[in-house]
Design an enzyme around this catalytic site. Structure first.
Site, PDB file in Angstrom:
ATOM      1  N   GLY B 150       0.885  -1.545   0.068  1.00  0.00           N
ATOM      2  CA  GLY B 150       0.053   0.158   0.087  1.00  0.00           C
ATOM      3  C   GLY B 150       0.678   1.700   0.251  1.00  0.00           C
ATOM      4  N   CYS B 151       0.355   2.323  -0.405  1.00  0.00           N
ATOM      5  CA  CYS B 151       0.940   3.543  -0.323  1.00  0.00           C
ATOM      6  C   CYS B 151       1.534   4.354   0.858  1.00  0.00           C
ATOM      7  CB  CYS B 151      -0.217   4.323  -1.217  1.00  0.00           C
ATOM      8  SG  CYS B 151      -1.402   4.578  -0.461  1.00  0.00           S
ATOM      9  N   PHE B 152       1.047   4.287   1.686  1.00  0.00           N
ATOM     10  CA  PHE B 152       0.897   4.859   3.252  1.00  0.00           C
ATOM     11  C   PHE B 152       1.909   3.576   3.758  1.00  0.00           C
ATOM     12  CE2 PHE B 152      -3.553   6.536   3.003  1.00  0.00           C
ATOM     13  CZ  PHE B 152      -2.919   8.159   3.332  1.00  0.00           C
ATOM     14  N   THR B 154       4.065   1.884   2.462  1.00  0.00           N
ATOM     15  CA  THR B 154       5.603   1.683   1.966  1.00  0.00           C
ATOM     16  C   THR B 154       6.319   2.675   2.074  1.00  0.00           C
ATOM     17  OG1 THR B 154       4.459   1.559  -0.395  1.00  0.00           O
ATOM     18  CG2 THR B 154       6.924   2.408   0.003  1.00  0.00           C
TER      19      THR B 154
END
Lengths: 345, 345, 345, 345
Positions: B150-152, B154
């Site tokens: 996921g972006c957060f 990472t």
């Protein structure tokens, strides 16, 4: 009833123009003078064209300020400049609301450590009341010199004060993660406020060293008759106005969200400018107004109290709070002139 | 050398268009198919007009996907949809990089608790590698099914991993305060992504309950062979792209900023997409690229380690990392196709 | 003096919330009812949380609107819906300010051609006054049904009216290039108002076909007892509020900038909400207010008159002008309740 | 094949950093030197931190520029500074692409009238080719000194050239209404680029007097072997990058939209960086790229041709076009190094 006469010293910045925006609709007050050293002789609306046909007083030099009949002076001057005006004028008949940081801290020593500047008027610290009405209304009423709180401290202290006063949080584990609009940096353009630097962008700044850290720490400590340690990290948002502070604290006893809400309600239920929210607040819901909206919750998974507050940095964080303080100092209705609804969208 | 053939399943969203943006300049890969159920039969540039004359493949339905000769499939599908494709195709000859959250967590039970959705393919959890190359490069190399982070997570995991692995922080006092651009919410308009709701505004969301909480917590724990408790608060920025995560942790032994920097340097010095910064990073400095920029410092006044990381949520937080994973899985140079400089301003 | 009673029909959109924002500080008026079909039974501040503790009336269904004692109704309904309310209520004792486009044009035929919608109340066209006070103040005073002008037309007509009335421009060579904020598209999210579509972006829309074209053309023609042809091109700005219209016209006789300024001065010098500017106006200088700022100049190199006007589309372009019309219709001071200063920055 | 060596003179501004962004991925070119007088001795990534670990050449003073082996120099200097470099170096062995406005106009006299500056190198005007490949590709190929077009002129001339060349519009009734992002004003912060002045705001500027007026007018006239009169009005958008120009012209014979589209197609069908659009283009669809997207239509109601073009002002309007010119001048594939897809969103 005749109106009170007030002057704005240093009216070319954002807090100056916000004071004018609020005061020109104030029913009990006249702006009798506005000053600027760099632009004296010009019309206010030459500096702030949005006021054309609305407010057209001419800026004067501070030396031409007529003291007779003056009831109160707002100092919208940079840090380090206010102190000289206060030094020269604290014994005059008018009261002073100082919007700078020159008298918010506890002592000359603390000021000089955090502001990296000499302080010229040590006695001023004793004479000053910290102008956060929700905490110090009574003292403000008696005060002749009020230090208007900083913008970040206003948002953080209102979020922390009930928790501190109740003694239910660890006073040395207070984290304040704040995000502010660009007007907090003032009206003067700088490389870091150049539009392409800020737009569609985001960053932290002043990590570990921002001056508002000590202001928050001293006030929340003092309010709870205690010491406190506050970690404060500001960030710069690509927005004009507004501060959102997310505070993380550790409870020292069992707690729940409903109990937290009850505590905040008890502290703030009669406050005209604190609104307790059960949903998550955003910046525009207070834009242009004197409100501080607060949301609080307990996360049992991590045993943390999260409190989120939003203000308009130029209003509750500066000019609006200054007018609220003025109302208290002059014995007026505290909300006089402040019936402004949020500009949303 | 002949090129590898890849397909993008679900190419009408932002991660789909980012995969195309990156892959069309990739020297070793051909995009042989792009799929969409809702818009099959249309040109890619009808859906994403910016690609007119650049990339004009026709979208096909997933049932028309030609498997022969296909080396790898990117799944740019919503959570809950990916799992069915994986269930039906995990035994095929092509490899899979799944950009959804369906196989990032440790188990069906954890998934169902945090995603509030049934999971249809429990066996998939065992076969999946968590696709963060900086932590799991070797396993990714062998992997046939990679769950792209996921972006957060990472942004947060890269900021926390060295501290966790070294065992120098309290694993139960980890606070991640993140701020994201709006593309994280996807290409579909919703009331909370309506321009006047977001512009010049800021708010927290998903407080205490965001799904990425558990992803961060599980991975940083697992990486350190330990348990961890992570508090994660996301906020919505009025920007298109980018995540900045400010993490607060408590050292378990004496530490200093230089020592912290040394630890991060040792972990990341050979990493092509982690840049250690001695100044404060901002979102645009990584915009459009696969970089994660990290700043770390120790605040002795509050005994706290502050680590700040920035990524582009659509690149290192999604499509770029997926290509990085593909490069590793196909035995290519890990940076192939990813030599993109930040679009700043 | 007892206050007048007004109702807002359709209070869940932006014009509804702006009417509330203005009217709650209006000294001569009470909001006695607000309606919504989709959200009846809810508090106004459930729909518009910024009004928490400020205005907490409950939304009612239109059928529950109490007509007795009602002096005026604002219709903040979509085009095509207003006409039915007007049809059913035009003979009632209350006056109506209709903020929709249903009665702004000259006839059912013109309406149906440009709005692609059937019109159900042809007689309404004769009973309606076009509510632009600067042009039609007298008729508004007598009017019982006022069609509040469109946002683009307000900005364009005020820029063109003096030139048309004086007969000094070619009536068939009028180009209006307008740029608007996103609130003009309403409170409902749509693909083209999704934040990442608008932010850091810009485009034209409705080229050759926008409905406000005919409104501008008919009114400027009628005001000059003439026919006119107007070319109008709207563009979408990444801002919340505000319209800037740049108009290009061709003089039919020798002219100069000072003479142009004199003409505009003569037309507007007693107008409370038109400010003639000698410098170039911007959107924020009128934000939140009822002002229309106008700049005019003659370019002898190209023999063109350039006139630039700015308004807040939600205030002078909608709710503010509606209140101005109400003031006139009820015999109040025209500026009552409208003493609002621009929110700049 | 050995690579060509190029230098960037004046690399601390936006066009400098854009040249680097493009050239570091160019397969046929090496950047051998970058200069700056104010910051010589510093790393490029000290000035533009986004390039950390990507491009780390040290800035040198112009006097230290090694001419031997140098094939081409880009001048990314302010107007008025470029001319001196050209004067001193036009006879050297390297070619020059000048991104300033110093040699774009027809003569010293015209330059001095519109730039309000003395010109020191009159002979330069004869030696210079106007670097718009779509109009002057052949001459650019032979050129040793190319004046890279202005950003507004690039957008306007590409929209007007086919109409002018075909002789189907009134050459004295050309109106160009342009809207630009803030990077057009350069990297240096100024009061009018202060974030709170631009954000959520919009205004016109340089009305009747902008220098790009004469550049557009001279080139479209010259290209059609004719005289022309162009009215040009720029506006400042709250966006970083991009120019949208809306042009209004009057046909001199019967015309239709399909015929217009056919004319544009014939002019531009082989152009790699002009995309003809049947839908309305927006800024982000060309962001970061060398494309100019054009939409054209005929409005029979007003007898007007409306043509709308969009470019990225820093790419097709500056650095990208400069690289395109370099490719032509060095005999490379014109698209070499320019295969960049739009960053949308």
């Amino acid at each position: 009833m005749s109106k009170y006469n007030v002057a704005i010293v240093g009216a070319t910045g954002y807090t100056g123009s916000e004071l004018v925006r609020i005061l020109i609709n104030h029913p009990d007050v006249n702006i009798t003078a506005i000053t600027s050293e760099s632009r004296k002789g010009e019309l206010f609306s030459d500096v702030h064209p949005q006021f054309k046909d609305i407010f057209d007083l001419t800026l004067i030099g501070i030396d031409d300020l007529e003291e007779e009949g003056l009831d109160l002076v707002f100092l919208a001057l940079p840090h380090g400049v206010s102190m000289d005006f206060v030094k020269d004028n604290h014994h005059k008949s008018f009261k002073i609301v100082d919007l700078s940081g020159d008298f918010r801290l506890s002592s000359k020593a603390v000021y000089e450590a955090w502001y990296q500047k000499d302080h010229h008027f040590e006695q001023g610290f004793d004479q000053t009341v910290f102008g956060l009405p929700e905490l110090y209304r009574k003292r403000i009423r008696e005060g002749r010199l009020v230090a208007n709180p900083g913008c970040f401290p206003t948002s953080a202290i209102l979020a922390l004060a009930p928790l501190m006063k109740e003694g239910i949080i660890d006073k040395n584990q207070i984290t304040v993660d704040s995000k502010t609009g660009v007007t907090g940096a003032g009206i003067k353009s700088k490389p870091n406020t150049h539009f392409p630097m800020v737009n569609d962008n985001f960053s932290a700044y002043g990590v570990k060293s921002h001056r508002h850290t000590i202001e928050i720490q001293e006030i929340v400590g003092k309010y709870a008759n205690s010491e406190a340690t506050v970690l404060f990290t500001p960030h710069l948002l690509p927005v004009d106005r507004g501060i959102l502070s997310t505070t993380y604290t550790k409870p020292t006893r069992e707690i729940s969200t409903p109990e937290l809400e009850k505590i905040f309600r008890e502290y703030y239920e009669n406050e005209p400018y604190v609104r307790l929210r059960s949903d998550l607040p955003n910046l525009k819901q207070v834009r242009g107004t004197n409100y501080c909206d607060i949301f609080t919750t307990y996360d049992d998974r991590t045993n943390t109290i999260i409190t989120i507050s939003v203000i308009d940095n130029l209003v509750k964080g500066a000019a609006g709070q200054a007018v609220q303080n003025m109302n208290i100092m002059l014995g007026l209705d505290e909300t006089s002139g402040l019936h402004i609804s949020p500009l949303q969208p």
